[in-house]
Design a protein around this motif. Sequence first.
Motif, mmCIF file in Angstrom:
data_model
loop_
_atom_site.group_PDB
_atom_site.id
_atom_site.type_symbol
_atom_site.label_atom_id
_atom_site.label_comp_id
_atom_site.label_asym_id
_atom_site.label_seq_id
_atom_site.Cartn_x
_atom_site.Cartn_y
_atom_site.Cartn_z
ATOM 1 N N PRO A 111 0.808 -1.230 0.000
ATOM 2 C CA PRO A 111 0.000 0.000 0.000
ATOM 3 C C PRO A 111 0.838 1.275 0.000
ATOM 4 O O PRO A 111 0.552 2.218 -0.747
ATOM 5 N N GLU A 112 1.888 1.315 0.810
ATOM 6 C CA GLU A 112 2.719 2.520 0.868
ATOM 7 C C GLU A 112 3.508 2.708 -0.426
ATOM 8 O O GLU A 112 3.688 3.845 -0.888
ATOM 9 N N GLU A 163 1.192 4.071 -3.001
ATOM 10 C CA GLU A 163 0.935 5.485 -2.692
ATOM 11 C C GLU A 163 2.109 6.348 -3.126
ATOM 12 O O GLU A 163 1.912 7.480 -3.583
ATOM 13 N N ARG A 199 1.877 7.506 -6.487
ATOM 14 C CA ARG A 199 0.754 8.438 -6.664
ATOM 15 C C ARG A 199 -0.538 7.737 -7.080
ATOM 16 O O ARG A 199 -1.360 8.314 -7.782
ATOM 17 N N GLU A 219 -4.030 6.478 -5.663
ATOM 18 C CA GLU A 219 -4.944 6.616 -4.534
ATOM 19 C C GLU A 219 -5.865 5.394 -4.529
ATOM 20 O O GLU A 219 -6.705 5.236 -5.412
ATOM 21 N N SER A 249 -8.321 2.524 -2.261
ATOM 22 C CA SER A 249 -9.069 2.139 -1.062
ATOM 23 C C SER A 249 -8.580 0.774 -0.585
ATOM 24 O O SER A 249 -7.832 0.069 -1.278
ATOM 25 N N CYS A 261 -2.667 -2.627 -11.231
ATOM 26 C CA CYS A 261 -3.226 -1.421 -10.621
ATOM 27 C C CYS A 261 -3.570 -0.385 -11.688
ATOM 28 O O CYS A 261 -4.637 0.249 -11.630
#
Length: 297
Positions: free
Chosen positions: A95-96, A99, A102, A104, A106, A143
């Motif tokens: 997750p990090e 992030e 860039r 975003e 859920s 992703c």
Amino acid sequence: MPSTFEELCEQRQVNSDEWRKSLSTPILPEKCLLDMTDRELEAHYSRVEDRADSTKEDRALIILERAQEGRLERQAGKLFLQSAKDDKICADQVPEMLEALRFELSNTEVHFLLRKFNATEDFDMVPETELSRRQWMWLVGECQMLKDSYRHINPEAFEIAYEAMISRQKADRDPPPAGAADWPNLHKGRAGPALRPQSWGLPPEVELEMLRQVAATATNAAMAAGASPHSASALQRVAVAASATNAAVAAGASPHSASALQGLAVAATASHGAAAARASPPTAPAQDAVRGTPGDS
């Protein structure tokens, strides 16, 4: 520097340009779908599904290769070198890292991505699951594909459908709770007959006596509240009809026939009540309202 997709093609000893072209070409059926038999249609769809399953990584790496003219892939590669230990990263780092690229996301979207790499269990993450560099690149490509798909589908609708799917799978795997066999309508969308026998966990004869007591109590309460004898009697007959329904089910009748019995009893009650209302003379206030007072004209 070759892309991850080109490295994959080199390992498989295939030409990357030809493989890209092959993946962008649909599987053409031998004849028109309308002219195919059921067996031929099934065989064709099986070939399409098999290729889709076997080329998931390839297609994700192609998307990654094209994203931002290759900048996303280069940034993902540098981030992996900074975060990896022994050329591996753990699922709880994902997750990090996304992030940092860039994205975003859920929790549902992160779960969707990690599930492709067996890094989830039901709704939970398996944080110690390790991913290689190629798996990390594959995940970033997935992703990007997910975000691109939002041009055609609603993100909220996707998350609701995905969470419902996970809940369904979890419910299918988990054993039913203790005593669930005594509740045949527990997992059905349509409710069965009211107060089925042994729904309280008691013998049928005890429950029938309890139902009779409930019917008598309801009738007495209606009379105490000022209800007419006709309506109180009707209420009692409805309660007795419910008791008869439960008795029929206890005796082995199907729920459908028992429900029909109850419906007939309630219909007879309504007919009797209507006849009683027609036979009773209107009260004085009702007669005045019908005739009207002299001052009204």
